[in-house]
Motif scaffolding. Structure first.
Motif, PDB file in Angstrom:
ATOM      1  N   VAL A 308      25.259-115.030 -51.536  1.00 23.48           N
ATOM      2  CA  VAL A 308      25.260-114.198 -52.569  1.00 23.48           C
ATOM      3  C   VAL A 308      26.097-112.979 -52.770  1.00 23.48           C
ATOM      4  N   SER A 309      26.431-112.745 -53.991  1.00 25.93           N
ATOM      5  CA  SER A 309      27.454-111.571 -54.323  1.00 25.93           C
ATOM      6  C   SER A 309      26.894-110.255 -54.615  1.00 25.93           C
ATOM      7  N   ALA A 310      27.188-109.294 -53.735  1.00 23.70           N
ATOM      8  CA  ALA A 310      26.371-108.161 -54.115  1.00 23.70           C
ATOM      9  C   ALA A 310      27.400-107.002 -54.443  1.00 23.70           C
ATOM     10  N   THR A 311      28.681-107.409 -55.295  1.00 26.83           N
ATOM     11  CA  THR A 311      29.563-106.514 -55.753  1.00 26.83           C
ATOM     12  C   THR A 311      28.798-105.995 -57.060  1.00 26.83           C
ATOM     13  N   THR A 366      29.158-102.259 -53.225  1.00 26.08           N
ATOM     14  CA  THR A 366      28.120-103.258 -53.189  1.00 26.08           C
ATOM     15  C   THR A 366      26.577-102.689 -53.176  1.00 26.08           C
ATOM     16  N   VAL A 369      21.328-106.050 -50.201  1.00 27.67           N
ATOM     17  CA  VAL A 369      21.450-107.592 -50.101  1.00 27.67           C
ATOM     18  C   VAL A 369      19.950-108.052 -49.301  1.00 27.67           C
ATOM     19  N   ALA A 385      20.773-110.049 -54.599  1.00 26.00           N
ATOM     20  CA  ALA A 385      21.434-108.725 -54.424  1.00 26.00           C
ATOM     21  C   ALA A 385      20.661-107.860 -55.330  1.00 26.00           C
ATOM     22  N   ASP A 395      22.565-110.661 -58.438  1.00 22.46           N
ATOM     23  CA  ASP A 395      22.854-111.795 -58.061  1.00 22.46           C
ATOM     24  C   ASP A 395      21.692-112.466 -57.101  1.00 22.46           C
TER      25      ASP A 395
END
Length: 520
Positions: A308-311, A366, A369, A385, A395
Motif C-alpha cells: 500500500v502507498s502511504a505517500t 507519509t 499505514v 493508508a 490508498d
C-alpha cells in the motif's frame, strides 16, 4: 529415501568420502549396488548376519529398462549428497524443530509481558493515544514507530519503538495493559510476526547458525539439496519391486538388521517427502543467491508482493496542527496536522480493516499505514493508508487483489514459518523436522551397518563409476541440460555438485594409480 551408498565399502566414520579399492569391481548387476531389502550371505566375521535372498517380486526393474540405466546415476548422486550435505540438512532440521516449538514456549516464557494479570476486572480499554503515552513515559528516549493493539481481553498492546541499545533490525516492544495503562515490560521484537528474544534466537540459529551472512550459506546449501535428496530417494524407493504395496508405505514386518533400518528409512521418507519439498522450495525464497533469482523471476512474471502507498499529496501533512492529537503519537517524527491514532483507526475500520492490526505512525510525507496481520488461514492481510490531516483513505490494498503468484508465496512463507494454520501448522513442522532427523540418522545407520569388516574388502560393492555412460542419450542430454539450468538458478547446488564430481574423479584417478602400481 536412501541415504547410504549401497556400498559395504563406505568409510568407517561419517563425513569422509568413500575410499575406492585398488581395483574397481566390474559393473555387475546394478541392482546389487543399492542397499537392497536383503543381502547375500556374508563371511562369519561379518558384523551383521546374512539375510535371506530377495524373492523374484522384490527384485529391481529388468536390466535394460530406462530406470535400470538411470538408477545408478541417481544412486551415486544420492550417496554423495547424503554423505556430504546431510550434516547441514540435519542441523537445519534440529534448529527447525526447536523453532517450531518456540511459538508455544514464547507464550509461557513471556506470559507476564504478553498478558494482563489473571483475575483482573476488565472495564473497557483506554484510547491507543493514552497507551502510547504510557509507553513513552517509560521510555522517553524512544521514538514510537508502530503499534499493535491488543487482540483479546487478556492481551497487552505492543508499542514498538526505535530506541538506543536495541539490536539492529529489531524494535523495542513496550507491553501496555490496555485496561489500566500500566507497562507490563519491554522486549526486543523482530520481524513481521513480532518474534521475541527466544524465538528470534532460534530463528537466527535456523537461518544462519548465528554466524551472520557467512552462516546463511549453510541453510541455503541445506535447502538447495533437500528437495534433490528427497525426490531422488523417493524414486529409488518406488523403483524397488516388493511383494506388496503395503511395504511401500509401512515398514516391513518381521525384518531385522539393515533391512529393518532400510524399511523404516524408506517408509518414513515417503510420508514426509511432500512436506520436505515444500520446505525446501519456501526456504530457498529467503536464501541469498537462489532467493535473488527467485525474486527476479517472480518480478518478471508480475508476481511480486504489492504494498500500500502511504505517500501524501501536496499540502497533506504540512498544516498548522489544528487537528486534535497533533504531535502526540509519533515522537516528533511527523510535524503536520494529525487527527490522532484513534481517529485514524476508526477510518480504517470503516474501510473494512479489522482483526489483529499493525499501525505504522506517520513520518515525513507519509500517512498512517494500518494493516491486518491475521496470517491464519483464511488470511486477513488487507491494508489502508490514512491521511493524518483529515482521516481520508489515501490508498488501500486488498489481499484478494494480490497476484496469484504473490498469494502462493505468502501462503508458502507463512506455512514455513508456522503461522498459516496456527498450532496445527507448528505441529506439522515439528513432525516433518523429526521425520527428517530420523531419516538421516537411519541413513547413516545403514551406512554403518554395511561398513567394512574383517571379512570384507575395503571397497565392497560400490556403485560403479561412469554410471552416466549407461544412461541413453535420449535421457542423458535433457538431464544434463536440466542439471546445468538448475545449477545456475540454485548456485550452491551447482557448485557443490561440481565438488562432488571433482571428488569422484579424484578417487577414480587414485584407484587407477593404485591398480597400475599393484600390477607392476
Amino acid at each position: 529415501m536412501t541415504l547410504d551408498t549401497a556400498a559395504p565399502g563406505s568409510p568407517e566414520r561419517p563425513g569422509k568420502p568413500e575410499i575406492s579399492p585398488s581395483v574397481e569391481p566390474p559393473a555387475a548387476d546394478e541392482s546389487a549396488a543399492e542397499p537392497t531389502a536383503a543381502e547375500p550371505a556374508e563371511s562369519p566375521e561379518s558384523a551383521e548376519p546374512a539375510e535371506p535372498e530377495r524373492t523374484e517380486s522384490e527384485r529391481e526393474a529388468p536390466t535394460g529398462s530406462a530406470w535400470s540405466r538411470l538408477r545408478p546415476l541417481v544412486l551415486r548422486t544420492h550417496f554423495y549428497a547424503g554423505l556430504l550435505v546431510a550434516p547441514f540438512i540435519l542441523l537445519a532440521a534440529v534448529s527447525g524443530l526447536l523453532y517450531a516449538l518456540s511459538f508455544q514456549a514464547e507464550r509461557i516464557v513471556y506470559r507476564d509481558e504478553l498478558t494482563v494479570p489473571a483475575g483482573q476486572r476488565y472495564e473497557g480499554t483506554l484510547p491507543l493515544a493514552d497507551q502510547i503515552a504510557a509507553a513513552r513515559n517509560v521510555r522517553p528516549d524512544g521514538t514510537v514507530v508502530a503499534v499493535r493493539p491488543a487482540t483479546g481481553e487478556r492481551d497487552t498492546t505492543r508499542v514498538l519503538m526505535d530506541a538506543p541499545g536495541v539490536p539492529e533490525g529489531t524494535t523495542l516492544a513496550v507491553f501496555v495493559d490496555p485496561h489500566t495503562g500500566k507497562v507490563r515490560g519491554e522486549l526486543p521484537s523482530y520481524g513481521s510476526s513480532g518474534a521475541l528474544p527466544l524465538r528470534t534466537w532460534l530463528d537466527e540459529l535456523h537461518r544462519d547458525l548465528r554466524l551472520g551472512e557467512f552462516g546463511r550459506n549453510y541453510s541455503e546449501l541445506a535447502a538447495s539439496w533437500l528437495w534433490v535428496v528427497a525426490l531422488g530417494g523417493l524414486a529409488l524407493w518406488i523403483g524397488r519391486r516388493r511383494a506388496s504395496r503395503r511395504d511401500l508405505f509401512l515398514p516391513e514386518r518381521g525384518t531385522k538388521g539393515r533391512r529393518r533400518t532400510l524399511s523404516w528409512h524408506g517408509t518414513v521418507g515417503v510420508w514426509a517427502v511432500l512436506g520436505l519439498v515444500v520446505l525446501s522450495a519456501t526456504g530457498l525464497t529467503w536464501s541469498r543467491y537462489a532467493g535473488e533469482n527467485i525474486g527476479a523471476v517472480q518480478d518478471q512474471l508480475g508476481g511480486s508482493t504489492p504494498a500500500v502507498s502511504a505517500t501524501l499529496g501536496g499540502g497533506s501533512g504540512g498544516g498548522d496542527g489544528g487537528h486534535a492529537g497533533h504531535g502526540a503519537d509519533h515522537g516528533g517524527a511527523y510535524q503536520g496536522a494529525d487527527i490522532g491514532i484513534d481517529r485514524a483507526l476508526e477510518s480504517a475500520r470503516a474501510a473494512g480493516i479489522d482483526g489483529p492490526l499493525s499501525i505504522t505512525l506517520p513520518a515525513a510525507g507519509t500517512g498512517y499505514v494500518i494493516k491486518e496481520t491475521d496470517t491464519a488461514f483464511p488470511v486477513r492481510l488487507d491494508s489502508v493508508a490514512v491521511d493524518p490531516a483529515d482521516g481520508a483513505i489515501v490508498d488501500e490494498l486488498r489481499f484478494a487483489d494480490y497476484p496469484l503468484l504473490a498469494k502462493a508465496t505468502r501462503y508458502g512463507i507463512d506455512a514455513h514459518m508456522g503461522v498459516l494454520f496456527g498450532l496445527a501448522n507448528q505441529l506439522v513442522l515439528a513432525a516433518l523436522a523429526a521425520a527428517l532427523i530420523l531419516v538421516i540418522l537411519w541413513g547413516y545407520r545403514m551406512w554403518w551397518q554395511r561398513r567394512p569388516t574383517k571379512g570384507r574388502a575395503l571397497g565392497g560393492r560400490p556403485v560403479p563409476r561412469g554410471a552416466w555412460r549407461k544412461v541413453p542419450p535420449v535421457l542423458l542430454l535433457p538431464l544434463a541440460a536440466a542439471v546445468v539450468l538448475v545449477g545456475w538458478f540454485v548456485p550452491l547446488l551447482g557448485i557443490s555438485l561440481l565438488v562432488f564430481l571433482a571428488v569422484d574423479l579424484t578417487l577414480g584417478a587414485v584407484a587407477r594409480l593404485r591398480s597400475r602400481q599393484a600390477g607392476v
